[in-house]
Design a protein around this motif. Structure first.
Motif, PDB file in Angstrom:
ATOM      1  N   ARG A  76       0.819  -1.217   0.000  1.00 33.66           N
ATOM      2  CA  ARG A  76       0.000   0.000   0.000  1.00 33.66           C
ATOM      3  C   ARG A  76       0.850   1.262   0.000  1.00 33.66           C
ATOM      4  N   ASN A  77       2.149   1.120   0.044  1.00 34.19           N
ATOM      5  CA  ASN A  77       3.036   2.287  -0.019  1.00 34.19           C
ATOM      6  C   ASN A  77       3.091   2.822  -1.438  1.00 34.19           C
ATOM      7  N   VAL A  78       2.909   4.097  -1.582  1.00 34.42           N
ATOM      8  CA  VAL A  78       2.909   4.742  -2.902  1.00 34.42           C
ATOM      9  C   VAL A  78       4.298   5.299  -3.173  1.00 34.42           C
ATOM     10  N   GLU A  79       4.843   5.000  -4.361  1.00 35.69           N
ATOM     11  CA  GLU A  79       6.162   5.506  -4.735  1.00 35.69           C
ATOM     12  C   GLU A  79       6.095   7.006  -4.982  1.00 35.69           C
ATOM     13  N   VAL A  80       7.016   7.716  -4.363  1.00 37.46           N
ATOM     14  CA  VAL A  80       7.064   9.171  -4.506  1.00 37.46           C
ATOM     15  C   VAL A  80       7.831   9.523  -5.769  1.00 37.46           C
ATOM     16  N   ILE A  81       7.214  10.305  -6.621  1.00 42.71           N
ATOM     17  CA  ILE A  81       7.885  10.732  -7.859  1.00 42.71           C
ATOM     18  C   ILE A  81       8.950  11.761  -7.523  1.00 42.71           C
ATOM     19  N   GLU A  82      10.156  11.550  -7.994  1.00 40.96           N
ATOM     20  CA  GLU A  82      11.285  12.384  -7.601  1.00 40.96           C
ATOM     21  C   GLU A  82      11.329  13.672  -8.421  1.00 40.96           C
ATOM     22  N   LEU A  83      10.293  14.480  -8.267  1.00 45.74           N
ATOM     23  CA  LEU A  83      10.290  15.793  -8.912  1.00 45.74           C
ATOM     24  C   LEU A  83      10.918  16.838  -8.007  1.00 45.74           C
ATOM     25  N   ALA A  84      10.876  16.557  -6.704  1.00 45.90           N
ATOM     26  CA  ALA A  84      11.402  17.545  -5.758  1.00 45.90           C
ATOM     27  C   ALA A  84      12.911  17.585  -5.770  1.00 45.90           C
ATOM     28  N   LYS A  85      13.566  16.544  -6.326  1.00 40.94           N
ATOM     29  CA  LYS A  85      15.030  16.481  -6.314  1.00 40.94           C
ATOM     30  C   LYS A  85      15.636  16.957  -7.636  1.00 40.94           C
TER      31      LYS A  85
END
Length: 1001
Positions: free
Chosen positions: A646-655
């Protein structure tokens, strides 16, 4: 076709909002479209001519009238060719109405609808979102297999539309396409998976409904969207909330371990004394800890118990029942009892579910026992269900109260309800052994009732009770034998004959005579009674053959030629079994053991006992059989599946890298509401909650508890959920508390806000995040300064307006704006007393102060003696605020006496008085007798010596005395007077140094 079927087709899959129909028909007046149309062919010809006109106004008027016909349930299918020509109209209002018509009749007129399919395809590209959605609805309503590829392509395009309303209609079209061509399942699942990721609350309910219809077993599609659905739940429309809650209930039963192990965990601690360290370690590992996602679902659905929609409340109730710990499931009882104020259809469904719950967990509904008392206006189906619940809740503590209630129900004019009440009394007698004899005696008394149905039902219940202890009730059997001459109901007559046959050895004189009477009327009796006559004859033949041998043979001969084959077969069987002859088999030796064997006592069980394996709130539960499309709840898994799915992958736009090559510094996630807004909301909610009524304040307390729980649980479950979840949870609790406080205008504003938010595209989200991160530091400092300023203002207001909570002079209920008439004392005031009262001076000055009548007399009565404590005698008292006729220093108190029993209460008087020193009391004259259900009001005078001391005395009857108390509020010791403002100031000046007279003790 009726208007209901039109609404159903329009809302395929559930409560889809019909924006087109609402906008189009909003200008239709009763005197216009609805009033002008008739079913005459000439009228239809006029409509066709108007549709072919060159003027848009005529076409629009014709379409309004046609939609009006559909709304009234009239058939307008013959106008289809004329209407479908206008599908390409440039007038947007005409096009909307044409699509409303086509959605209704496209399935019936498939060939004609196919001619315009190119127009529908062009409309899918229309700039107006309502037109695009309507075109998709019409396209999915043409149920022709040849256009399945076109529909599939249209659904895929619509699922990526920028408008959430179009995407919602795409989800509805998925269900229609799947029912038309199930082979498209795999492609439709791809669309469902895409729409499940949609963040719009407008789409969530519709896509979950499509998921339930197409692929309910694909739980893997829900994993990544589970937390999002839990957090969006409070903002979804009501129909979507019901669908999502039911789906999440099934999901929780497959992904989490049973929370009921927590209640059984105490048994694990009772281990052997000699326990190894390894076993202790294993036991600690087995200690139950609720999954944070499990807690998230329970926490986010709790505010929905306050929903105004009964279906939403029922959905949350079944979720708590099936997946919440037993210690937390009790909160649903108050919400379910609230639904009993709805219409009878809602009451029926809710009571069905409460009846099932009350069997397993009585404690949930015991505090609301009186809510299940039957009202005279309730229909029979509601009365029967309430009886069932009262029976389930009966125990040793409340059975006496329930039996008195049942006595009233037996006298009801509704004979079916009266019969059900008698069955209920029988069940209480079998479940609670302490009242078995009491119930049996009461049922025997009902045998003398004039109503034959009541007597018959009593006989049937008595027969079941006597099976439990037959040896002790020979007299009752004799009494029932005498009723055979008067009772005509077949079931009752058969029950009496069975009882006499089973106990024929205990009534040896009565049984043969009963058989003789039955032999005379054998040919006219009901088939059920004939079978019991044959059984009675066989039993008497085996136990008392000297007196009944010939009589039994006569009855067997009558049964041999009866028209019913069951009776003929039973006659042959009995003859071969009890009458010995050469052809008799080995069974004839055991005839006595067969007929007179000890029968087990019947077990009177609730008809809802076997329904607990169905999910609450479903059609299968109501019908007590598995309905088509029912999805069973799975058993709890022994070991919980991997929660990381149920963990959603965080899209690495902040990096993203800066031009200099260094990574940007990540900002912590910003809350949905700023701290200053949260402070304002909390202060607003606290001020609003203080101004609400008592019932609403109770509901706000529950919501406050839910917000408190959410704050605690969010901190504990931060390991699995993201930081934004806690913010969303706060928003959830906050919005749910505001929903109850706002009016209709606020609801409209919320809907507008929701639609505006949902129409924002995903492309704009990244820019919003960047802007929010840049302005974060400034907003934090600004919010802190606002918070400090607001606290200072709050403290200043508290200093200026101190609120002290003390004991008021009068009861709060004295300020009830609707006064209740008070029974005045019948004794007239003497002229001398009136003169004394009028000339009364409260000071030594020359000012004139006159006694006046009270401006308001409270209608509130106080309990003096409860009917349970007084053995049927109930007493209430009231301060009448009138001059007491027994003495100028006495306070007039009116006492109302009620007889709640079915017998007279004699010699009611006041006995021993236990009054403080100096206190006096003038009693009322003894009452000789008080009739059943009667009441009488008497007056007493009490001199409380200007104090609030309690006056204790005994209220006595002929047989008993009961200790009672009367304690006056301070305000009831004062006398109402009138004076001028000048006189008031004079009196006030005399009291200026009053504080000097009081000495400290």
């Amino acid at each position: 076709m009726t208007s209901n079927s039109f609404a159903y087709n329009e809302h395929s899959g559930g409560g889809e909002a019909t924006e087109l129909g609402q906008e189009a028909t909003s200008t239709i007046s009763p005197s216009g479209a609805f009033g002008l149309f008739s079913s005459d062919l000439k009228k239809n010809e006029d409509l066709k001519q108007m549709l072919e006109s060159n003027k848009d106004s005529a076409k629009l008027d014709a379409m309004k009238r046609i939609v009006g016909m559909i709304a009234k349930g009239k058939n307008a299918s013959e106008l289809f060719p004329a209407v479908v020509k206008n599908v390409a109209s440039k007038n947007i209002e005409i096009k909307k109405l044409v699509y409303v018509y086509l959605v209704r009749y496209a399935e019936e007129q498939q060939d004609l609808a196919l001619l315009s399919i190119s127009t529908f395809q062009r409309a899918l590209k229309d700039p107006n979102q309502l037109i695009r959605a309507s075109a998709l609805r019409v396209l999915s309503s043409i149920r022709v297999p040849i256009i399945v590829p076109i529909m599939m392509l249209a659904i895929k395009e619509a699922s990526a539309d920028l408008s959430p309303y179009v995407r919602k209609n795409a989800a509805h079209a998925i269900q229609k396409l799947y029912s038309l061509d199930p082979e498209q399942k795999e492609m439709l699942i791809e669309v469902i998976e895409k729409l499940l990721k949609d963040k719009s609350t407008l789409v969530a309910g519709s896509v979950v409904m499509a998921f339930e219809e197409v692929c309910p077993d694909r739980i893997d599609l829900i994993h990544k969207n589970y937390r999002k659905l839990c957090n969006l739940l409070v903002d979804v429309e009501e129909w979507g909330q019901v669908v999502i809650i039911h789906m999440l209930t099934r999901y929780a039963r497959t992904q989490f371990v049973s929370p009921w192990k927590e209640d059984d965990g105490l048994e694990d601690h009772e281990k052997n004394f000699y326990e190894s360290d390894e076993e202790k370690t294993d036991r600690k590992k087995r200690t139950y800890a609720m999954d944070p996602d499990h807690r998230l679902l329970i926490r986010n659905t709790k505010p929905l118990l306050q929903s105004r929609n009964a279906a939403v409340v029922m959905a949350v109730a079944q979720l708590y029942w099936h997946i919440a710990p037993k210690s937390e499931a009790g909160i649903i009882s108050k919400s379910l009892v609230r639904l009993l104020r709805s219409n009878r259809e809602v009451q029926y469904i809710v009571l069905q579910n409460i009846a099932t719950m009350s069997i397993q967990r009585k404690g949930m509904f015991e505090p609301y026992l009186k809510s299940f008392y039957v009202r005279s206006t309730d229909p029979t189906m509601i009365k029967t269900l309430k009886l069932e619940i009262l029976t389930n809740l009966a125990n040793e503590a409340n059975i006496s109260t329930l039996l008195r209630e049942f006595q009233t129900y037996v006298k009801s004019q509704d004979k079916q309800f009266a019969a059900a009440t008698i069955q209920t009394i029988g069940r209480c007698a079998t479940n609670i052994l302490e009242v078995t004899d009491t119930c049996l005696n009461g049922l025997v008394c009902l045998l003398s009732n004039k109503d034959e149905i009541v007597v018959a039902e009593s006989v049937v219940v008595i027969k079941k009770l006597l099976q439990m202890q037959p040896a002790q009730h020979g007299e009752i059997i004799k009494h029932m034998a005498k009723l055979l001459d008067s009772i005509t109901v077949p079931v009752a007559r058969a029950s009496i004959l069975w009882l006499i046959g089973e106990n024929c050895e205990r009534v040896p004189k009565i049984a043969p005579d009963v058989l003789r009477k039955m032999a005379k009327s054998f040919t006219t009796e009901d088939d059920l009674v004939k079978l019991q006559i044959l059984n009675l004859g066989a039993k008497l033949y085996l136990t008392n053959s000297k007196q009944t041998k010939l009589l039994t043979q006569y009855i067997l001969n009558l049964g041999k030629y009866d028209q019913n084959y069951d009776i003929r077969d039973r006659t042959r069987f009995i003859r071969q079994l009890i009458v010995p002859n050469e052809k008799s088999g080995a069974l004839s030796k055991y005839a006595k053991k067969i007929f007179l064997a000890q029968k087990p006592a019947p077990v009177l069980e609730s008809p809802f006992k076997d329904r607990d394996h169905f999910q609450l709130g479903t059609l299968s539960h109501i019908l007590n059989t598995k309905a088509n499309g029912y999805l069973e709840l799975s058993d709890w898994p022994e070991v919980a599946p991997d929660p990381s799915v149920r963990n959603v992958e965080v899209i690495e736009l902040a990096k993203e890298r800066t031009p200099s090559g260094k990574a940007k510094k990540e900002n912590p996630p910003k809350k949905f509401y700023s701290e200053s807004e949260e402070e304002e909301d909390s202060s607003d909610s606290s001020s609003d909650s203080e101004s609400e009524s008592g019932s609403e304040s109770g509901e706000q307390d529950e919501e406050g508890d839910s917000s408190g729980d959410s704050s605690e649980d969010s901190s504990s479950g931060s390991g699995s959920g993201s930081g934004s979840e806690s913010a969303v949870n706060k928003r959830t609790a906050k919005r749910s508390s505001k929903t109850k406080e706002k009016g209709d205008s606020d609801d409209e504003e919320k809907e507008n806000e929701k639609s505006e938010t949902s129409e924002s595209s995903s492309a704009e989200s990244s820019s919003i995040e960047d802007s929010s991160s840049e302005s974060e530091s400034g907003s934090e400092s600004e919010s802190k300064s606002r918070k400090v300023t607001k606290e200072k203002e709050k403290n200043t207001k508290q200093d200026r307006n101190p609120v002290t909570k003390g004991v008021s002079l009068l009861d709060l209920d004295d300020f009830n704006p609707v006064p209740t008439p008070v029974v005045r004392p019948t004794t007239a005031l003497s002229p001398s007393l009136i003169a004394d009262l009028e000339g009364l001076n409260l000071s030594t000055s020359s000012s004139v102060i006159s006694v006046s009548t009270p401006v308001f007399v409270p209608g509130k009565t106080h309990m003096l003696l409860h009917r349970m404590s007084g053995k049927g005698l109930a007493a209430h008292y009231l301060f009448s605020r009138q001059p007491c006729i027994f003495g100028s220093k006495m306070v007039s108190v009116q006492i109302t006496l009620n007889n709640t029993t079915d017998r007279k209460i004699e010699n009611i008087h006041i006995g021993e008085k236990k009054l403080p020193i100096g206190m006096e009391m003038h009693v009322f004259n003894p009452i000789e007798s008080l009739e059943p259900e009667g009441s009488i009001t008497v007056s007493v005078g009490i001199d409380f010596c200007d104090s609030t001391q309690t006056a204790s005395f005994q209220l006595c009857t002929k047989d008993d005395c009961f200790s009672v108390n009367i304690q006056p509020p301070v305000g009831e010791l004062l006398l109402p007077v009138t004076m001028s403002e000048k006189d008031f100031k004079k009196e006030q000046a005399c009291l200026s140094a009053l504080h000097l007279l009081s000495k400290p003790r």
